[in-house]
Design an enzyme around this catalytic site. Structure first.
Site, PDB file in Angstrom:
ATOM      1  N   TYR A 210       7.958  15.462   0.924  1.00 14.30           N
ATOM      2  CA  TYR A 210       6.738  14.680   0.751  1.00 14.30           C
ATOM      3  C   TYR A 210       5.562  15.516   1.240  1.00 14.30           C
ATOM      4  CZ  TYR A 210       3.009  11.465   0.729  1.00 14.30           C
ATOM      5  OH  TYR A 210       1.791  10.905   0.438  1.00 14.30           O
TER       6      TYR A 210
ATOM      7  N   ARG B 195       6.692   8.772  14.798  1.00 13.20           N
ATOM      8  CA  ARG B 195       5.661   8.149  15.621  1.00 13.20           C
ATOM      9  C   ARG B 195       4.954   7.090  14.801  1.00 13.20           C
ATOM     10  NH1 ARG B 195       0.578  10.420  15.488  1.00 13.20           N
ATOM     11  NH2 ARG B 195       0.311  11.459  13.496  1.00 13.20           N
TER      12      ARG B 195
ATOM     13  N   GLU C 199       1.969  -2.838  -6.242  1.00 18.45           N
ATOM     14  CA  GLU C 199       2.903  -1.715  -6.139  1.00 18.45           C
ATOM     15  C   GLU C 199       4.261  -2.215  -5.633  1.00 18.45           C
ATOM     16  OE1 GLU C 199       0.871   1.811  -4.585  1.00 18.45           O
ATOM     17  OE2 GLU C 199       2.688   2.272  -3.464  1.00 18.45           O
TER      18      GLU C 199
ATOM     19  N   ARG D 253      -3.884   3.100  18.442  1.00 16.15           N
ATOM     20  CA  ARG D 253      -5.188   3.497  18.972  1.00 16.15           C
ATOM     21  C   ARG D 253      -5.720   2.407  19.882  1.00 16.15           C
ATOM     22  NH1 ARG D 253      -8.200   4.781  13.626  1.00 16.15           N
ATOM     23  NH2 ARG D 253      -7.090   6.711  13.157  1.00 16.15           N
TER      24      ARG D 253
ATOM     25  N   ARG E 111      13.081   7.589  -3.998  1.00 15.60           N
ATOM     26  CA  ARG E 111      12.680   6.195  -4.098  1.00 15.60           C
ATOM     27  C   ARG E 111      11.611   6.171  -5.176  1.00 15.60           C
ATOM     28  NH1 ARG E 111      14.656   1.415  -3.273  1.00 15.60           N
ATOM     29  NH2 ARG E 111      13.203  -0.083  -2.423  1.00 15.60           N
TER      30      ARG E 111
ATOM     31  N   ARG F  16       1.829  -3.518  -1.692  1.00 19.03           N
ATOM     32  CA  ARG F  16       0.370  -3.530  -1.533  1.00 19.03           C
ATOM     33  C   ARG F  16      -0.320  -3.857  -2.840  1.00 19.03           C
ATOM     34  NH1 ARG F  16      -1.021   2.881  -0.307  1.00 19.03           N
ATOM     35  NH2 ARG F  16       0.225   3.769  -1.982  1.00 19.03           N
TER      36      ARG F  16
ATOM     37  N   ASP G 122       1.177  15.552   1.382  1.00 15.38           N
ATOM     38  CA  ASP G 122      -0.132  15.028   1.027  1.00 15.38           C
ATOM     39  C   ASP G 122      -0.868  16.098   0.228  1.00 15.38           C
ATOM     40  OD1 ASP G 122      -0.215  12.421   2.036  1.00 15.38           O
ATOM     41  OD2 ASP G 122      -0.596  13.121   4.077  1.00 15.38           O
TER      42      ASP G 122
END
Ligand code: FAD
Length: 365
Positions: free
Chosen positions: A350, A174, A303, A178, A251, A282, A352
């Site tokens: 991955y 997804r 980066e 917003r 990666r 970024r 968080d």
């Protein structure tokens, strides 16, 4: 050595977030804990380097966010967190757009001012893709062609080093859109950065543990396996099993840090460069993460995503079928082992930070 004569109850391999939370729990339970890390510092990828008074997130910018009240209250019980709202900008060929995709972005793209107008444009650009075959089709079916071409395509191709038509559709299940004027990147209820930074947070977690740095578990595996009753392993899972099924792939990232004689460089903590030509994804301006910083200069980081080779720093697991199948086979070996596996490298997933805290707090010790 019998279990009773072993100097430690726990050997924790890796002083990253997972290892540090587990160490804290074991110490609270009155256990003797040894923590080793192959790097020359604790904290894993949360570690910040002090560069003349500026705390630099040298492994990428870290903002803690969660909707789990228990996790938020727990991290705040270790160190109070300062509120921080992440509102990155996208720079596409010199033009700026707000992220995540919201009414500000749609106004910048199309001049529209209402949700209805924005929804109509997106709907007209989605096309009729029933079963997306690649990332490009998936993205267009979610957000239409303009957002895809301006804000998704170049960034994603740099991030993964491949054309979006050669990337699997399921990398993006997804893309949050917003229809309000809200630039808060994360949807979570709680968001912040520890007071005094991540190093203070990690140091508190490791108080009472016997920590040894520059120390790779595999440099003397037999010795380390003999020092504790139980091992908690947070390194690469394939390495633990001697790559018996082959190497898992990642990666990697290269970080280019630069100190500048100004207290602000870009007016925002994170600016994404979404065109294909700019070689970095970024620029991070670190002072924004630390309002208490009084240094007369700032440090920025560019980066660059890069191809991973064995020996390079593993950042992002690759979610393709080869690596997913291989990781599953390693996880089966881990499930049959006496060692406890946890964290992003040992799970090959991955995560968080809030996932890591949640898992480490729930772990059966
Ligand atoms: P690590 O931090 O990698 O710790 C593992 C440790 O084990 C390392 O210190 C390593 O040196 C050590 N180790 C490995 N093998 C051995 C060995 N053989 N012997 C001794 N030591 C060993 N999450 C968020 O919630 N918010 C963010 O904003 C965010 N930003 C991110 C930005 C980037 C660029 C990246 C890559 C990740 C980001 N994350 C973010 C995710 C976050 O970094 C992870 O959730 C977290 O660091 C995982 O902790 P860990 O303990 O599992 O792994």
């Amino acid at each position: 050595m019998s279990n009773q004569s072993k100097p430690y109850h726990y050997l924790i391999v890796g002083a990253g977030l997972f290892g540090s939370v587990v160490a804290w729990r074991a110490i609270q339970a009155g256990k003797r804990v040894k923590v080793i890390d192959r790097r020359n510092h604790v904290g894993g990828n949360l570690y910040c380097e002090n560069r003349d008074g500026v705390a630099v997130h040298i492994y990428g910018p870290h903002i803690f966010h969660t909707s789990n009240k228990m996790v938020w209250e727990w991290v705040n019980s270790i160190v109070p967190f300062e509120p921080f709202i992440n509102s990155p900008l996208a720079n596409y060929k010199g033009k700026l757009y707000n992220l995540p995709f919201n009414m500000n972005t749609f106004h910048q793209l199309w001049g529209v001012t209402t949700a209805e107008q924005a929804q109509a444009i997106i709907a007209s650009q989605r096309g009729d893709i029933k079963e997306p075959q690649n990332l490009e089709q998936q993205a267009i079916s979610l957000v239409g062609t303009d957002i895809y071409n301006t804000l998704v395509k170049g960034y994603t191709e740099k991030q993964w080093g491949r054309d979006c038509r050669d990337l699997p559709a399921d990398i993006i299940r997804r893309l949050p859109v917003r229809f309000t004027y809200d630039n808060n990147y994360f949807n979570d209820t709680y968001q912040g950065i520890p007071q005094g930074g991540y190093n203070t947070f990690i140091d508190r977690l490791l108080e009472g543990a016997d920590v040894e740095l520059n120390c790779d578990f595999f440099a003397d595996r037999e010795y380390w396996e003999s020092v504790a009753e139980k091992i908690v392993y947070t390194g690469e899972i394939d390495r633990y099993f001697d790559y018996c099924y082959g190497h898992l792939e990642y990666r990697t990232l290269k970080f280019e840090h630069e100190q500048l004689d100004t207290t602000d460089y870009q007016g925002v903590a994170v600016m994404n460069f979404t065109d294909r030509e700019t070689p970095y994804t970024r620029i991070v301006s670190h002072r924004h993460f630390d309002p208490s910083c009084t240094a007369p200069h700032t440090v920025i980081t560019r980066e660059y995503p890069a191809e991973w080779q064995p020996g390079a720093e593993p950042y992002y697991p690759i979610g393709d079928s080869r690596n997913s199948a291989l990781a599953e086979k390693y996880r089966e070996l881990a499930a049959d082992s006496n060692t406890i596996f946890g964290g992003r490298l040992a799970d090959y997933r991955y995560y968080d930070m809030h996932h890591i805290v949640e898992k480490a707090l729930e772990l059966e010790l």
